[in-house]
Motif scaffolding. Structure first.
Motif, mmCIF file in Angstrom:
data_model
loop_
_atom_site.group_PDB
_atom_site.id
_atom_site.type_symbol
_atom_site.label_atom_id
_atom_site.label_comp_id
_atom_site.label_asym_id
_atom_site.label_seq_id
_atom_site.Cartn_x
_atom_site.Cartn_y
_atom_site.Cartn_z
ATOM 1 N N PHE A 170 -1.243 5.954 7.616
ATOM 2 C CA PHE A 170 -2.380 4.607 7.714
ATOM 3 C C PHE A 170 -3.200 4.358 9.113
ATOM 4 N N HIS A 171 -4.338 3.689 9.045
ATOM 5 C CA HIS A 171 -5.167 3.907 10.320
ATOM 6 C C HIS A 171 -4.386 3.278 11.468
ATOM 7 N N GLY A 218 -0.082 15.036 4.450
ATOM 8 C CA GLY A 218 0.603 16.036 4.554
ATOM 9 C C GLY A 218 0.165 17.498 4.360
ATOM 10 N N GLU A 219 0.996 18.394 4.794
ATOM 11 C CA GLU A 219 0.213 19.936 4.971
ATOM 12 C C GLU A 219 -0.159 20.257 3.447
ATOM 13 N N PHE A 220 0.641 19.720 2.254
ATOM 14 C CA PHE A 220 0.064 20.294 0.957
ATOM 15 C C PHE A 220 -1.168 19.667 0.633
ATOM 16 N N LEU A 221 -1.584 18.622 1.212
ATOM 17 C CA LEU A 221 -2.939 18.165 0.901
ATOM 18 C C LEU A 221 -4.196 18.517 2.021
ATOM 19 N N SER A 222 -3.854 19.510 2.706
ATOM 20 C CA SER A 222 -4.682 20.323 3.673
ATOM 21 C C SER A 222 -5.353 19.252 4.709
ATOM 22 N N GLY A 223 -4.353 18.453 5.126
ATOM 23 C CA GLY A 223 -5.170 17.467 6.008
ATOM 24 C C GLY A 223 -5.781 16.139 5.475
ATOM 25 N N HIS A 224 -5.789 16.039 4.250
ATOM 26 C CA HIS A 224 -6.687 14.915 3.702
ATOM 27 C C HIS A 224 -5.382 13.945 3.411
ATOM 28 N N THR A 225 -5.996 12.551 3.119
ATOM 29 C CA THR A 225 -4.973 11.344 2.866
ATOM 30 C C THR A 225 -5.535 10.423 1.917
ATOM 31 N N ILE A 226 -4.651 9.983 0.959
ATOM 32 C CA ILE A 226 -5.195 8.980 -0.078
ATOM 33 C C ILE A 226 -4.227 7.712 0.049
ATOM 34 N N VAL A 227 -5.041 6.809 -0.043
ATOM 35 C CA VAL A 227 -4.429 5.311 0.259
ATOM 36 C C VAL A 227 -4.701 4.541 -0.868
ATOM 37 N N VAL A 228 -3.759 3.741 -1.419
ATOM 38 C CA VAL A 228 -3.977 2.982 -2.527
ATOM 39 C C VAL A 228 -3.476 1.647 -2.366
ATOM 40 N N GLY A 229 -4.326 0.557 -2.341
ATOM 41 C CA GLY A 229 -3.713 -0.868 -2.235
ATOM 42 C C GLY A 229 -4.085 -1.866 -3.720
ATOM 43 N N GLN A 260 1.019 -1.401 -0.042
ATOM 44 C CA GLN A 260 0.112 0.024 -0.054
ATOM 45 C C GLN A 260 0.762 1.230 0.008
ATOM 46 N N ILE A 261 0.416 2.510 -0.420
ATOM 47 C CA ILE A 261 0.914 3.793 -0.249
ATOM 48 C C ILE A 261 -0.025 4.613 0.244
ATOM 49 N N ALA A 262 0.503 5.467 0.908
ATOM 50 C CA ALA A 262 -0.384 6.566 1.639
ATOM 51 C C ALA A 262 0.180 7.812 1.350
ATOM 52 N N VAL A 263 -0.506 9.045 0.918
ATOM 53 C CA VAL A 263 -0.125 10.349 0.538
ATOM 54 C C VAL A 263 -0.863 11.318 1.572
ATOM 55 N N ILE A 286 -8.841 1.661 -2.898
ATOM 56 C CA ILE A 286 -8.470 3.206 -3.074
ATOM 57 C C ILE A 286 -9.449 4.040 -2.230
ATOM 58 N N ALA A 287 -8.734 4.646 -1.499
ATOM 59 C CA ALA A 287 -9.567 5.475 -0.022
ATOM 60 C C ALA A 287 -9.045 6.988 -0.204
ATOM 61 N N PHE A 288 -9.957 7.816 0.211
ATOM 62 C CA PHE A 288 -9.866 9.118 0.320
ATOM 63 C C PHE A 288 -10.398 9.607 1.787
ATOM 64 N N ASP A 289 -9.700 10.019 2.645
ATOM 65 C CA ASP A 289 -10.045 10.222 4.051
ATOM 66 C C ASP A 289 -10.763 9.121 4.625
ATOM 67 N N GLY A 290 -10.356 7.718 4.190
ATOM 68 C CA GLY A 290 -10.795 6.689 4.955
ATOM 69 C C GLY A 290 -12.192 6.161 3.937
ATOM 70 N N GLN A 291 -12.423 7.027 3.054
ATOM 71 C CA GLN A 291 -13.691 6.615 2.253
ATOM 72 C C GLN A 291 -13.486 5.820 0.923
ATOM 73 N N VAL A 292 -13.916 4.626 0.721
ATOM 74 C CA VAL A 292 -13.699 4.067 -0.408
ATOM 75 C C VAL A 292 -14.062 4.950 -1.722
ATOM 76 N N ILE A 293 -13.410 5.129 -2.761
ATOM 77 C CA ILE A 293 -13.697 5.963 -4.156
ATOM 78 C C ILE A 293 -13.095 5.282 -5.313
#
Length: 397
Positions: free
Chosen positions: A328-329, A200-211, A195-198, A218-225
């Motif tokens: 990651f969580h 930091g400040e440049f995303l204004s607190g958002h997080t993207i995770v891809v497995g 998995q990779i998680a992105v 594929i998740a954005f702030d913990g929600q599957v997209i």
């Protein structure tokens, strides 16, 4: 001059003077006075004083009922006014002075509206925060991760890491990228990028995770997209797309189905994540910025000599990310540690087979790239090596 207090009546005066009657009072001035007539038919031929005649008759004094005045000839005029200004004794003219008004209600409303606007701006906008974006210090470069896992850093060093768990790929004041490495059934216990998680400040607190495809999302702030293929996702200046297009695709692997997540992010950061059944290949494109960075993709200082496995380990980036820094969580449950193998552990016959497979797919491969491809064939099989060839074909030897 004379002032006659009156109620809704008009008066007139003959001669060189004039008399004005109003709703509340009448002022009369003049140099001479002629006859004055009243409804009671009383007339004066001489010029009486104010106290003797006009005041008594016009104001309804002791001489009888309410005072009333009637126009009796030319030479005078009458009008209705609200108030008057006294301008002299005996002869002169009168002037109407309009009462000055200050609209206190309008002023109060205006001040109230202005105060409300200021309060709303403070509440909604808050105190202005100035964020200084670190200046770029060079052109953009790529870092590639593939296999179990092999890394081509931004400065084109080639470190290898075998442990399972979560590790820093890019750590900078603005950009945070972490990778989770786990052993797969295809790698004989060797770790691969799971998995990779992105964030930091440049995303204004958002997080993207891809497995990966089989056991990841594929998740954005913990929600599957982006569950459909192809598909897109936009959140402000964060733009994601999911399709089969990308620079990582190589003609030699044209028979393989590609599922690539593209991330177009602030600060010119771009990621391409190739999703396979049980692992990922990742390409990160970004610009070095003031404040520096480090991680398993190197310190991006233009020198590959300090991007070796030993140098990155000495800087502390071969250690797992502490729980309080995780994107990651939670931390993954892993074994005592990934296997540490080298190309020397591959039997000669299998190594030659790996050479044939890798040269067939990538005739120009040499050096560390060829070695990593043979390594993958030896310990993970032909298909795994073929999938990773998509990344190897883009790496710089």
């Amino acid at each position: 001059a004379m002032h006659v207090h009156h109620s809704h009546r008009s008066g007139a005066m003959m001669g060189g003077g004039a008399m004005m009657g109003g709703s509340s009072r009448v002022g009369m001035i003049g140099g001479g006075m002629g006859a004055m007539g009243y409804q009671s038919a009383v007339a004066y031929s001489a010029a009486p004083s104010c106290e003797e005649s006009c005041l008594v008759a016009a104001c309804g004094g002791d001489d009888g009922g309410p005072g009333m005045m009637t126009y009796v000839g030319s030479g005078g005029s009458y009008t209705t006014e609200t108030t008057y200004k006294y301008v002299g004794n005996g002869a002169g003219e009168f002037a109407y002075v309009a009462p000055k008004q200050t609209n206190i209600t309008c002023i109060a409303i205006g001040l109230g509206v202005a105060l409300l606007v200021i309060i709303l701006v403070v509440i909604i906008g808050g105190t202005p925060v100035t964020t200084t974006t670190p200046k770029p210090e060079g052109p953009p470069q790529d870092c590639l991760l593939w296999g179990d896992p092999h890394i081509d850093t931004f400065d084109h060093g080639f470190p290898n890491f075998y442990g399972e768990g979560e590790y820093w790929i890019v750590k900078s004041p603005m950009v945070s990228i972490q990778g989770r490495y786990l052993a797969t059934p295809f790698t004989n216990g060797l770790s691969a990028t799971h998995q990779i998680a992105v964030g930091g400040e440049f995303l204004s607190g958002h997080t993207i995770v891809v497995g990966p495809m089989e056991n990841g999302q594929i998740a954005f702030d913990g929600q599957v997209i982006m569950q459909a293929f192809p598909s897109t996702f936009v959140q402000g200046d964060i733009m994601l797309s999911y399709n089969g297009e990308g620079k990582l695709v190589d003609n030699a692997q044209g028979h393989l189905m590609k599922h690539i997540v593209h991330m177009d992010l602030p600060l010119g950061v771009h990621l391409q994540v190739m999703r396979w059944a049980n692992h990922l290949n990742v390409r990160i494109t970004m610009t070095p910025r003031a404040g520096g960075q480090d991680g398993t993709c190197g310190n991006f200082n233009g020198s590959p000599s300090d991007d070796t496995t030993q140098a990155i380990t000495a800087r502390g980036f071969a250690q797992r990310v502490p729980p309080d820094e995780l994107l990651f969580h939670m931390q993954a449950q892993v074994g005592p540690g990934g296997k540490t193998l080298t190309i020397a552990d591959c039997p000669p016959k299998k190594r030659q087979h790996g050479m044939d497979v890798c040269k067939g797919d990538q005739p120009a491969a040499s050096g560390k790239l060829l070695e990593s491809c043979i390594f993958d064939v030896c310990f993970a099989g032909d298909q795994y090596a073929g999938e990773d060839g998509l990344a190897e074909s883009e790496a710089k030897s």
